[in-house]
Write a protein that holds these residues in place. Structure first.
Motif, PDB file in Angstrom:
ATOM      1  N   VAL A  66     -10.891 -86.867  -7.435  1.00  7.32           N
ATOM      2  CA  VAL A  66      -9.523 -87.282  -7.141  1.00  7.32           C
ATOM      3  C   VAL A  66      -9.190 -86.891  -5.717  1.00  7.32           C
ATOM      4  O   VAL A  66      -9.381 -85.730  -5.318  1.00  7.32           O
ATOM      5  CB  VAL A  66      -8.523 -86.653  -8.134  1.00  7.32           C
ATOM      6  N   ASP A  67      -8.753 -87.873  -4.948  1.00  7.55           N
ATOM      7  CA  ASP A  67      -8.414 -87.650  -3.534  1.00  7.55           C
ATOM      8  C   ASP A  67      -9.555 -86.957  -2.795  1.00  7.55           C
ATOM      9  O   ASP A  67      -9.336 -86.072  -1.953  1.00  7.55           O
ATOM     10  CB  ASP A  67      -7.125 -86.835  -3.408  1.00  7.55           C
ATOM     11  N   GLY A  68     -10.789 -87.337  -3.152  1.00  9.16           N
ATOM     12  CA  GLY A  68     -11.969 -86.829  -2.463  1.00  9.16           C
ATOM     13  C   GLY A  68     -12.503 -85.516  -2.976  1.00  9.16           C
ATOM     14  O   GLY A  68     -13.563 -85.067  -2.530  1.00  9.16           O
ATOM     15  N   GLY A  69     -11.831 -84.879  -3.924  1.00  7.47           N
ATOM     16  CA  GLY A  69     -12.276 -83.577  -4.424  1.00  7.47           C
ATOM     17  C   GLY A  69     -12.762 -83.647  -5.852  1.00  7.47           C
ATOM     18  O   GLY A  69     -12.130 -84.295  -6.708  1.00  7.47           O
ATOM     19  N   THR A  70     -13.901 -82.982  -6.132  1.00  6.28           N
ATOM     20  CA  THR A  70     -14.429 -82.946  -7.490  1.00  6.28           C
ATOM     21  C   THR A  70     -13.534 -82.074  -8.369  1.00  6.28           C
ATOM     22  O   THR A  70     -13.220 -80.932  -8.018  1.00  6.28           O
ATOM     23  CB  THR A  70     -15.851 -82.379  -7.501  1.00  6.28           C
ATOM     24  N   GLN A  71     -13.136 -82.614  -9.510  1.00  2.00           N
ATOM     25  CA  GLN A  71     -12.269 -81.887 -10.427  1.00  2.00           C
ATOM     26  C   GLN A  71     -13.106 -81.037 -11.394  1.00  2.00           C
ATOM     27  O   GLN A  71     -14.334 -81.088 -11.378  1.00  2.00           O
ATOM     28  CB  GLN A  71     -11.376 -82.867 -11.157  1.00  2.00           C
ATOM     29  N   THR A  72     -12.454 -80.294 -12.238  1.00  3.80           N
ATOM     30  CA  THR A  72     -13.116 -79.303 -13.086  1.00  3.80           C
ATOM     31  C   THR A  72     -13.161 -79.772 -14.531  1.00  3.80           C
ATOM     32  O   THR A  72     -12.114 -80.103 -15.116  1.00  3.80           O
ATOM     33  CB  THR A  72     -12.369 -77.962 -13.010  1.00  3.80           C
ATOM     34  N   LEU A  73     -14.366 -79.799 -15.104  1.00  6.32           N
ATOM     35  CA  LEU A  73     -14.498 -80.098 -16.517  1.00  6.32           C
ATOM     36  C   LEU A  73     -13.770 -79.007 -17.307  1.00  6.32           C
ATOM     37  O   LEU A  73     -13.948 -77.817 -17.035  1.00  6.32           O
ATOM     38  CB  LEU A  73     -15.977 -80.130 -16.893  1.00  6.32           C
ATOM     39  N   ALA A  74     -12.931 -79.413 -18.256  1.00  2.00           N
ATOM     40  CA  ALA A  74     -12.078 -78.471 -18.980  1.00  2.00           C
ATOM     41  C   ALA A  74     -12.873 -77.244 -19.437  1.00  2.00           C
ATOM     42  O   ALA A  74     -13.923 -77.374 -20.066  1.00  2.00           O
ATOM     43  CB  ALA A  74     -11.450 -79.166 -20.185  1.00  2.00           C
ATOM     44  N   GLU A  75     -12.359 -76.055 -19.115  1.00  5.48           N
ATOM     45  CA  GLU A  75     -13.141 -74.835 -19.285  1.00  5.48           C
ATOM     46  C   GLU A  75     -12.267 -73.675 -19.720  1.00  5.48           C
ATOM     47  O   GLU A  75     -11.036 -73.698 -19.591  1.00  5.48           O
ATOM     48  CB  GLU A  75     -13.832 -74.473 -17.967  1.00  5.48           C
ATOM     49  N   TYR A  76     -12.949 -72.669 -20.210  1.00  5.97           N
ATOM     50  CA  TYR A  76     -12.329 -71.369 -20.466  1.00  5.97           C
ATOM     51  C   TYR A  76     -13.389 -70.293 -20.254  1.00  5.97           C
ATOM     52  O   TYR A  76     -14.517 -70.447 -20.731  1.00  5.97           O
ATOM     53  CB  TYR A  76     -11.771 -71.260 -21.885  1.00  5.97           C
ATOM     54  N   PRO A  77     -13.060 -69.223 -19.537  1.00  5.32           N
ATOM     55  CA  PRO A  77     -11.853 -68.987 -18.747  1.00  5.32           C
ATOM     56  C   PRO A  77     -11.809 -69.883 -17.508  1.00  5.32           C
ATOM     57  O   PRO A  77     -12.830 -70.405 -17.076  1.00  5.32           O
ATOM     58  CB  PRO A  77     -11.971 -67.513 -18.348  1.00  5.32           C
ATOM     59  N   ASP A  78     -10.636 -70.009 -16.923  1.00  3.22           N
ATOM     60  CA  ASP A  78     -10.470 -70.823 -15.730  1.00  3.22           C
ATOM     61  C   ASP A  78     -10.932 -70.077 -14.486  1.00  3.22           C
ATOM     62  O   ASP A  78     -10.965 -68.847 -14.453  1.00  3.22           O
ATOM     63  CB  ASP A  78      -8.997 -71.205 -15.553  1.00  3.22           C
ATOM     64  N   GLY A  79     -11.283 -70.857 -13.463  1.00  2.76           N
ATOM     65  CA  GLY A  79     -11.506 -70.294 -12.137  1.00  2.76           C
ATOM     66  C   GLY A  79     -12.939 -69.973 -11.819  1.00  2.76           C
ATOM     67  O   GLY A  79     -13.746 -69.701 -12.706  1.00  2.76           O
ATOM     68  N   ASN A  80     -13.244 -70.018 -10.525  1.00  2.00           N
ATOM     69  CA  ASN A  80     -14.581 -69.682 -10.024  1.00  2.00           C
ATOM     70  C   ASN A  80     -14.514 -68.711  -8.858  1.00  2.00           C
ATOM     71  O   ASN A  80     -15.457 -68.602  -8.086  1.00  2.00           O
ATOM     72  CB  ASN A  80     -15.319 -70.950  -9.593  1.00  2.00           C
ATOM     73  N   SER A  81     -13.398 -68.027  -8.710  1.00  2.00           N
ATOM     74  CA  SER A  81     -13.221 -67.153  -7.549  1.00  2.00           C
ATOM     75  C   SER A  81     -13.693 -65.727  -7.797  1.00  2.00           C
ATOM     76  O   SER A  81     -13.669 -64.907  -6.879  1.00  2.00           O
ATOM     77  CB  SER A  81     -11.743 -67.136  -7.139  1.00  2.00           C
ATOM     78  N   CYS A  82     -14.125 -65.431  -9.008  1.00  2.00           N
ATOM     79  CA  CYS A  82     -14.510 -64.049  -9.319  1.00  2.00           C
ATOM     80  C   CYS A  82     -15.787 -63.642  -8.597  1.00  2.00           C
ATOM     81  O   CYS A  82     -16.730 -64.437  -8.484  1.00  2.00           O
ATOM     82  CB  CYS A  82     -14.717 -63.879 -10.818  1.00  2.00           C
ATOM     83  N   ALA A  83     -15.827 -62.418  -8.143  1.00  2.60           N
ATOM     84  CA  ALA A  83     -17.057 -61.855  -7.593  1.00  2.60           C
ATOM     85  C   ALA A  83     -18.032 -61.580  -8.737  1.00  2.60           C
ATOM     86  O   ALA A  83     -17.709 -61.730  -9.912  1.00  2.60           O
ATOM     87  CB  ALA A  83     -16.762 -60.576  -6.810  1.00  2.60           C
ATOM     88  N   THR A  84     -19.235 -61.156  -8.374  1.00  2.73           N
ATOM     89  CA  THR A  84     -20.321 -61.043  -9.351  1.00  2.73           C
ATOM     90  C   THR A  84     -19.935 -60.239 -10.584  1.00  2.73           C
ATOM     91  O   THR A  84     -20.259 -60.604 -11.703  1.00  2.73           O
ATOM     92  CB  THR A  84     -21.542 -60.387  -8.681  1.00  2.73           C
ATOM     93  N   THR A  85     -19.237 -59.146 -10.415  1.00  2.00           N
ATOM     94  CA  THR A  85     -18.957 -58.256 -11.542  1.00  2.00           C
ATOM     95  C   THR A  85     -17.539 -58.386 -12.091  1.00  2.00           C
ATOM     96  O   THR A  85     -17.191 -57.694 -13.044  1.00  2.00           O
ATOM     97  CB  THR A  85     -19.199 -56.789 -11.142  1.00  2.00           C
ATOM     98  N   ASP A  86     -16.717 -59.261 -11.496  1.00  2.48           N
ATOM     99  CA  ASP A  86     -15.382 -59.477 -12.043  1.00  2.48           C
ATOM    100  C   ASP A  86     -15.504 -60.207 -13.381  1.00  2.48           C
ATOM    101  O   ASP A  86     -16.315 -61.124 -13.530  1.00  2.48           O
ATOM    102  CB  ASP A  86     -14.528 -60.308 -11.089  1.00  2.48           C
ATOM    103  N   THR A  87     -14.660 -59.854 -14.325  1.00  2.00           N
ATOM    104  CA  THR A  87     -14.786 -60.419 -15.667  1.00  2.00           C
ATOM    105  C   THR A  87     -13.794 -61.540 -15.950  1.00  2.00           C
ATOM    106  O   THR A  87     -13.825 -62.142 -17.014  1.00  2.00           O
ATOM    107  CB  THR A  87     -14.609 -59.314 -16.719  1.00  2.00           C
ATOM    108  N   GLY A  88     -12.917 -61.843 -15.016  1.00  2.00           N
ATOM    109  CA  GLY A  88     -11.861 -62.803 -15.296  1.00  2.00           C
ATOM    110  C   GLY A  88     -12.325 -64.229 -15.483  1.00  2.00           C
ATOM    111  O   GLY A  88     -11.708 -64.988 -16.231  1.00  2.00           O
ATOM    112  N   CYS A  89     -13.391 -64.651 -14.818  1.00  2.00           N
ATOM    113  CA  CYS A  89     -13.782 -66.063 -14.801  1.00  2.00           C
ATOM    114  C   CYS A  89     -14.807 -66.448 -15.858  1.00  2.00           C
ATOM    115  O   CYS A  89     -15.192 -67.616 -15.937  1.00  2.00           O
ATOM    116  CB  CYS A  89     -14.358 -66.432 -13.426  1.00  2.00           C
ATOM    117  N   HIS A  90     -15.280 -65.497 -16.658  1.00  2.00           N
ATOM    118  CA  HIS A  90     -16.296 -65.791 -17.654  1.00  2.00           C
ATOM    119  C   HIS A  90     -16.037 -64.993 -18.924  1.00  2.00           C
ATOM    120  O   HIS A  90     -15.308 -63.999 -18.918  1.00  2.00           O
ATOM    121  CB  HIS A  90     -17.706 -65.430 -17.122  1.00  2.00           C
TER     122      HIS A  90
END
Length: 892
Positions: A194-218
């Motif tokens: 959309v508008d040139g950017g790849t969108q995200t296949l519906a997921e849980y948890p959200d986000g990909n900004s976590c560092a290697t050991t952060d638990t929020g994104c997985h």
């Protein structure tokens, strides 16, 4: 692909009059090889107003690239080049543009002047096809194709959702396949752009900004292997009873990875040593999880699949030896009768299951009680300490702007999407279902592809096979699910196998000045060269920007260097979860690159990686800037005996470790700068597992790869010929081959290297044959102390290191007893942690991080002298890295 087939392009008649235009000196016709003719055949193409019955002049352009190709077929040569000018616009492809053989050689395909040309496999989703979910009438929502909408069962989930009926518009919704490390790669899931950017296949948890050991994104297990505090969202069930004890997992045969040839060489029946088929592997034991943590909160996991305890088809017993009674085929029947108004029908778990360096996917089958059942195994036995995954493709988790879901159940074929700001008004959208290459160059010579954009493929963008002198210049490739550009192809096996190699790489091909981004796989695969003869491929990737790659798969770097004599130079590589470069071959150059913010979501990995082969000799990693390497990873990782690398004049700034020399020979790291690392280097030695730890882990692969090039073994599956051994000895002892600074590539020690074997039989040394002071070829002296034994990490250097912070090379120590003896790298080298400069700050060293140049007044100049500084400043530069601005192609 579109279900309602398009009208085929009309055949260009042989009598089409081609315009001859004078184009001498035109940048658009420059290419490797002989100079262009003053009168080059030139054809114009316009997707907007062309017609394949036209003459191909500027005023009467053709419509398709294939028509232009056919018009020039057989009419070009090295002295009479052809040019195809593509006028601005989008060229929607339903099939690959194939350029084959000499009849399609010596042609330039170029965007006309500054016009933007895009080749796309994506199909537009016009604005009038989008409907706001909450605007649909009850009668419309009662139609079968919208039956899944009730899973968006709260106002928060429904508001802002738009739908597109793909089936009504004849658009194939695509398929989700199992993909992952060591599985045969298949097309990835269709992607919404959309508008040139790849969108995200519906997921849980959200986000990909976590560092290697952060638990929020997985979702996590215990997190132990990641050194993270895992919230125990998914914990594996009954591992010992289903796979055997962990101490035997490498040898029990109860995992797909154990059913590859390299793990089966000790089986008594040779007929049982071959690798299983992918179909057999996919029937092995899948995961079962006990649910806790965030997955259990509010019974969340019950949204991801229907309730059922699946029926098991076959309790096979196919482990090895003592583990033959361990049931390893637990292939649960798929649940066909799902009430899709309440339950998800196609959810997946994607991430890490049995290690922290290679991803995998398993399909969610069902839940019962506190158990979550999967379909398909992971390649390695799943373990709580490794588990780190996302739930993918679940409509009920589509709660964040930018997420989408395609309902394929029973042919519903409806796309659900939550756009930014809650509206599709004024937005452009496309769906990628094209599962072919944009361009296939097979056996061509002197072809140039210049200034084109390519987007929207579920496989690789450009594939080159047996191409010679091809130039890919100033292209923009994005939103492809595999690699942007592949020069050559890999054999259909896993990287751990001795017969893994690239073929059909051709030679003297160049990829330059290009922007390769938002890729499910990697950037440029540089195959080419012949390892048995060490003939060079001379394929090059230079002055490119490669970013946001490896989004769907691990071990898909920005640069693959396979074969012999290929180069990855002056590239800016940044923002990726895994490695930047992988080397599987000889005499490669990885020079003058900037690697930034890579290996962000993996462990046991390096920004540049090579592994498990003593014969990857002559590789040079020099003049690079490694900056912000994620996790507990390395800038350079020479894994499991990888040997013969020269790492020099690099700046490593912000990495857990600089170099990891894990048990290899003849690796050198000299004249480098390490800033803020916990240690500048480290590495294992085979001795650490104990004096009688024979055979080594993975020794069959190590020996087979060594034998394939440097030893003649009668009766062995992998063995060199005397002629090839002689060619290798000559190549690496004559001093004729040079590194980029003119130093000879020379390894005279290879003429003396050997695998420790029983003298009388030639069999590999095992614990049963070993004696501390024996004379049968399996003694401490011959196995563990002789510098020419392949199990001895000799001739390793770590010298002239500028270290800001702490510390130098951390040696692994091992002590044998009776009699006592200490082993570490210093035993075989007098150049470990020699001539180091230790500084408290970068300023103290005199290094300017913007230019990468040293002053004449810092501690480095005082310690090493002005001649060393002049050499550094002559060789190391921050200039010219990455792609030139505004399509400037001067830096060739």
């Amino acid at each position: 692909m579109v279900r309602t087939g398009r009208r085929p392009a009309r055949t260009v008649l042989a009598c089409v009059a081609l315009a001859l235009v004078i184009s001498a000196g035109s940048a658009a016709t420059a290419a490797p090889g002989p100079a262009s003719s003053p009168e080059a055949l030139t054809v114009y193409v316009s997707a907007a107003d062309g017609d394949d019955d036209n003459s191909g002049t500027k005023s009467a352009p053709l419509k398709t690239i294939t028509a232009a190709r056919d018009a020039l077929a057989g009419r070009t040569s090295a002295r009479t080049r052809g040019t195809v000018y593509l006028r601005g616009g989008s060229y929607v492809l339903d099939d690959t543009v194939r350029l084959t053989g000499t009849e399609n050689s010596w042609v330039t395909y170029s965007a006309y002047e500054d016009e933007k040309v895009t080749l796309t496999g994506s199909h537009e989703l016009p604005a009038d096809g989008w409907k706001r979910l909450t605007d649909l009438s009850d009668d419309t929502l009662a139609e079968p194709q919208y039956s899944s909408h009730t899973r968006l069962n709260t106002p928060e989930l429904r508001d802002g959702v738009w739908v597109y009926d793909l089936g009504a518009h004849g658009i194939d919704p695509g398929t989700l396949y199992k993909n992952g490390f060591n599985w045969v790669q298949q097309p990835f899931a269709p992607e919404l752009v959309v508008d040139g950017g790849t969108q995200t296949l519906a997921e849980y948890p959200d986000g990909n900004s976590c560092a290697t050991t952060d638990t929020g994104c997985h979702l996590w297990g215990t997190g132990a292997k990641w050194k993270a505090d895992g919230p125990r969202d998914l914990m594996n069930v009954d591992l010992d009873s289903r796979f055997g004890p962990e101490s035997a997992w490498n040898t029990s045969g109860t995992t797909p990875r154990a059913q590859f040839e390299d793990k089966k060489q000790l089986l008594p029946d040779p007929a049982g040593r071959d690798t299983w088929t992918p179909e057999e592997l996919r029937r092995m034991t899948p995961s079962i999880f006990t649910v806790g943590g965030r997955a259990a909160a509010d019974d969340r996991y019950r949204r991801w699949a229907p309730q059922a305890e699946p029926t098991v088809d076959d309790l096979g017993t196919r482990g090895f030896g003592d583990y033959a009674d361990v049931p390893v085929q637990l292939d649960p029947q798929w649940i066909e009768d799902i009430d899709n108004t309440k339950s998800e029908t196609e959810g997946w778990l994607s991430g890490y299951f049995g290690n922290n360096y290679a991803n995998d996917m398993v399909r969610i089958l069902s839940w019962s009680g506190d158990k979550l059942y999967a379909k398909y195994p992971s390649m390695y036995i799943p373990q709580d300490s490794w588990t780190k995954v996302k739930v993918l493709n679940v409509l009920s988790e589509m709660d964040t702007a930018g997420e989408y879901y395609i309902d394929r159940y029973h042919g519903n074929d409806v796309l659900y999407y939550r756009p930014q700001d809650g509206t599709m008004d004024g937005r452009t959208a496309t769906l990628q279902t094209f599962d072919k290459n944009f361009l296939l160059l097979d056996g061509v010579r002197g072809v140039t592809i210049r200034g084109l954009a390519m987007t929207g493929s579920l496989v690789s963008g450009v594939q080159m096979l047996d191409a010679v002198g091809t130039l890919i210049d100033g292209v923009d490739i994005s939103n492809v699910s595999m690699d942007a550009i592949r020069i050559g192809r890999t054999t259909d096996t896993i990287t751990a196998m001795p017969d893994y190699e690239t073929v059909q790489g051709g030679h003297d091909n160049v990829v330059q000045n290009s922007y390769l981004h938002d890729l499910g796989g990697g950037g440029v695969l540089l195959g080419g060269g012949e390892r048995t003869t060490l003939k060079r491929g001379n394929n090059v990737a230079r002055h490119n920007e490669i970013t946001r790659f490896s989004k769907l798969a691990t071990y898909t770097p920005a640069g693959y260097l396979y074969g012999v004599g290929n180069s990855f130079e002056y590239n800016y590589v940044h923002d990726a979860p895994h490695m930047a470069v992988q080397i599987m071959g000889n005499d490669m150059r990885v020079n003058h690159n900037h690697f930034y913010d890579v290996v962000k979501n993996a462990g046991d990995m390096g920004a540049v990686y090579a592994g498990r082969d003593f014969t990857y000799l002559g590789n040079e990693i020099a003049y690079n800037h490694f900056e912000k390497i994620g996790g507990s990873n390395d800038a350079l990782y020479m894994d499991d005996g990888a040997s013969g690398v020269r790492f020099h004049h690099n700046v490593v700034n912000g990495s857990k470790s600089g170099v990891n020399f894990n048990s290899g020979h003849s690796n050198t790291a000299n004249d480098n700068v390490f800033i803020g690392a916990d240690h500048a280097g480290h590495g294992g030695i085979y001795h650490k597992n104990g004096e009688t730890s024979l055979p080594l882990a993975n020794s069959w692969v190590l020996e087979s790869r060594y034998n394939a090039f440097l030893d003649v073994r009668e009766g062995e599956k992998y063995s060199a010929t005397p002629e090839n051994v002689a060619a290798w000895h000559e190549h690496y002892t004559n001093g004729k081959q040079k590194y980029s600074d003119g130093k000879p590539i020379s390894y005279p020690e290879i003429t003396q290297w050997y695998v420790p074997r029983v003298t009388a039989t030639g069999a590999e040394c095992t614990a049963a044959a070993y004696t501390t002071s024996g004379t049968n070829g399996c003694s401490r002296e011959t196995v563990w102390e002789d510098p020419d034994s392949l199990w001895v990490p000799s001739r390793v250097e770590f010298d002239h290191a500028v270290i800001v912070g702490c510390c130098g090379f951390i040696e692994t120590d091992a002590t044998f007893t009776a009699p006592e003896s200490l082993y570490n790298l210093s035993r075989w080298s007098d150049r470990i942690n020699t001539d180091s400069v230790l500084a408290t700050s970068v300023a103290d060293t005199g290094l300017d991080l913007d230019t990468l140049r040293f002053s004449d007044s810092g501690s480095v100049a005082r310690s090493y002298g002005t001649a060393w500084v002049r050499e550094w400043n002559r060789s190391v530069t921050a200039k010219g890295i990455g792609r030139p601005q505004h399509g400037d192609t001067a830096a060739r």
